[in-house]
Write an enzyme that holds these catalytic residues in place. Sequence first.
Site, PDB file in Angstrom:
ATOM      1  N   HIS A 139       6.722  28.388   1.256  1.00  0.00           N
ATOM      2  CA  HIS A 139       5.703  28.297   2.302  1.00  0.00           C
ATOM      3  C   HIS A 139       4.302  28.645   1.795  1.00  0.00           C
ATOM      4  CE1 HIS A 139       9.160  28.011   4.845  1.00  0.00           C
ATOM      5  NE2 HIS A 139       8.499  28.180   5.971  1.00  0.00           N
ATOM      6  N   GLU A 185       6.486  16.427  11.315  1.00  0.00           N
ATOM      7  CA  GLU A 185       5.114  16.496  10.798  1.00  0.00           C
ATOM      8  C   GLU A 185       4.568  15.124  10.417  1.00  0.00           C
ATOM      9  OE1 GLU A 185       7.109  20.442   9.889  1.00  0.00           O
ATOM     10  OE2 GLU A 185       7.624  18.329   9.545  1.00  0.00           O
ATOM     11  N   HIS A 207       3.046 -13.080  -0.005  1.00  0.00           N
ATOM     12  CA  HIS A 207       4.300 -12.837   0.707  1.00  0.00           C
ATOM     13  C   HIS A 207       4.507 -13.913   1.768  1.00  0.00           C
ATOM     14  CE1 HIS A 207       3.520  -8.914  -1.117  1.00  0.00           C
ATOM     15  NE2 HIS A 207       4.789  -8.605  -0.902  1.00  0.00           N
ATOM     16  N   HIS A 263      10.502 -13.205  -0.335  1.00  0.00           N
ATOM     17  CA  HIS A 263       9.695 -12.136   0.258  1.00  0.00           C
ATOM     18  C   HIS A 263       8.338 -12.022  -0.421  1.00  0.00           C
ATOM     19  CE1 HIS A 263       8.418  -8.111   1.512  1.00  0.00           C
ATOM     20  NE2 HIS A 263       8.306  -7.806   0.239  1.00  0.00           N
TER      21      HIS A 263
END
Length: 720
Positions: free
Chosen positions: A519, A455, A60, A297
């Site tokens: 859940h 989270e 890169h 890139h």
Amino acid sequence: MTPTQTNDTTEGGDNLVNGLKQEEEIEQSAVKRLSDEQDHVLKSFRLLIADLCQQFNGGHPGGAIGMAAIGVALWKYAMRYAPHTPTYFNRDRFVLSNGHTCLFQYTFLHLTGFKAMTLDQLKSYHSDRVDALCPGHPEIEHEGIEVTTGPLGQGVANAIGLAMATKNLQATYNKPDFDVVSNHTWCMTGDACLQEGVALEAISFAGHLKLNNLTLIYDNNQVTCDGSVDLTNTEDINAKMRACGWDVINIEDGCFDIEGIVEALNKARASTDKPTFINVRTIIGLGSAMAGDAVTHGQAFGADDVANMKKMYEFDPEVHFIISEKMRKFFADIPARGQKLVQEWDKKVQQYATKYPELNAEFQQRIKGRLPEDWKELIPSSFPDQPTATRKASGLVFNPLAGKVNSFMVGTADLSPSVNMIWKDKVDFQHPDLKTACGITGNYSGRYIHYGVREHAMCAISNGLAAFAPNTIIPVTSSFFMFYIYAAAAVRMGALQQLQVIHLATHDSIGTGEDGPTHQPIELANLYRAMPTLLYIRPGDSEETAGAWITAIEAKNAPTIISTSRHTLPQLPQTKRDSVAKGAYVLDEVEDADVTLIGVGAELSHAVGVAKELKKKDIKARVVSFPCQRLFEAQSLEYRRDTLRRHRGIPAIVIEPFAPNGWERYADAGACMRRFGHSLPGKAAYKMFGFDVPSLTVKVETYLQKVQEDPLLRGEFVDL
């Protein structure tokens, strides 16, 4: 020279075209802003990157080349670090979140004198050398690399964790006359990182916390893999950052304006109330035939293009990996400058020790990553007999420890009432001027972190907290187990880096109940059991929960998930905290047993109940508690055989309402789940899916009868 200001609204693809048109003008005007020495260094750096990628025709190059002036401004002028003492505690931390540009960092590590990064090692990039120090993305194990980056956005969140660590240590140990912790955190990011959700979660949180010791440097080349950024993003990033509580500085000519970048970096370090976002406009692959194009890139430029770049810069196209004496001299003073920082800091700490001996003793203990010798005595030696949810037991075990030991920084993703992680007199980690509508306040010495509903950022930030220095801070996260699927990428990065982060996961089975299948985790344990390094531990009662916490705290080079129940569980007199560290152990032994029942976590008591029912039917069942597969695999072959006794012809049946994958290594059959859960009260859900003791007893009996009829079943894993 002051940083050149850009128009906040010109963030789209027109910048790509304009950038190409302006490249020639920029290079012509560069001479006016750069000294001969700086001009030589920038050209040499860019050609070195081009050669390093062309050598093995891969890598890169584009981003690293475009960021050259940023690197010079950082490593030569702005950052405080010590190449010959890379673990210097008070060093500035640098994170390369756009980790594909790793040659940018590796090359500056070599030029500035990090001893391990020799030119020979630098040339190992993309080679087949197994001892290479230049992997395709930065890795924490290598000298001068603070965190492993690669998955985009993770490094941004890691940097915020590093900055939070500094703030907490400053508030805990600094005195008005002794700033023994004073480092700054610098993070490089690119267009792609700023599209990732984890980075944006963390950026919002850093602005809220007013982390003025944090600087995010944006390599704004308006290119991602697929093309120009306006293919997917046309937002005003500066307005977005300001709205998140950051100061914003623009640098229009990021390819050459070293002086302007240095001034911006110094201004960022001097900030008193906000983190700083420096928007640096660059051209990817500057100087190559494909400058400004996404193709630069991720691929080498080609031998002809590299040769033409050298001719344009008046270098010999036949000479490769050129690092002139002029370039060496430019960076030559940095090791000595770094050692001076180390010596000055050592002297300051010695004086601090004289004036504040007790505080210094704790500070030194933290620097060495050690806990107080008596930390285990803070954990209860026994627990009440009444049924207790292991999430509640977790609080009983850990909160007395968290309240007394400053090493622990405990956080939750907006679930304080559910995870039981609050200790008496806890102080929140907050900016001291924060006034909330709910009345909760805090300061930077606080060690309880309200992450909000973030989270993923919570776990990625915790990796940064843990990476500040080995075991100086032991972060603890907490949420429902199901929501750790949001955080899985960050948990994986922690495991990859062998960082000690403890994740408390609650509501870990169908016993969670009425919240339903959204859940109720069925498949998630398999992900974490398969994840190298990570310890996934399911304790079966309060005593085993104590064992899980002790094991996690002693695991200095591994993250842990402690997986706990929402619903109450019987307290079993046979459980042993010390045996949790073995991964599995015999809970109830029976000679000449007909079957071994493997109970796991919240279902351990189910196995005990089934064994009692089978005994009434003259079926002898031994019971094994199996809280952690990875720990069990670390035991000797003899221990594993003696625990399971399958080698004696005794069939083993596992009881766990998760997907069964993996249990065939340890059991002949399993009462497990092959579908999602159902919205029912916990006991009703267990009964519906056949995990009540009567149903399980029938399943075990039926299996044993079938094995007698068809002995070949012993060689297959049977789903009950």
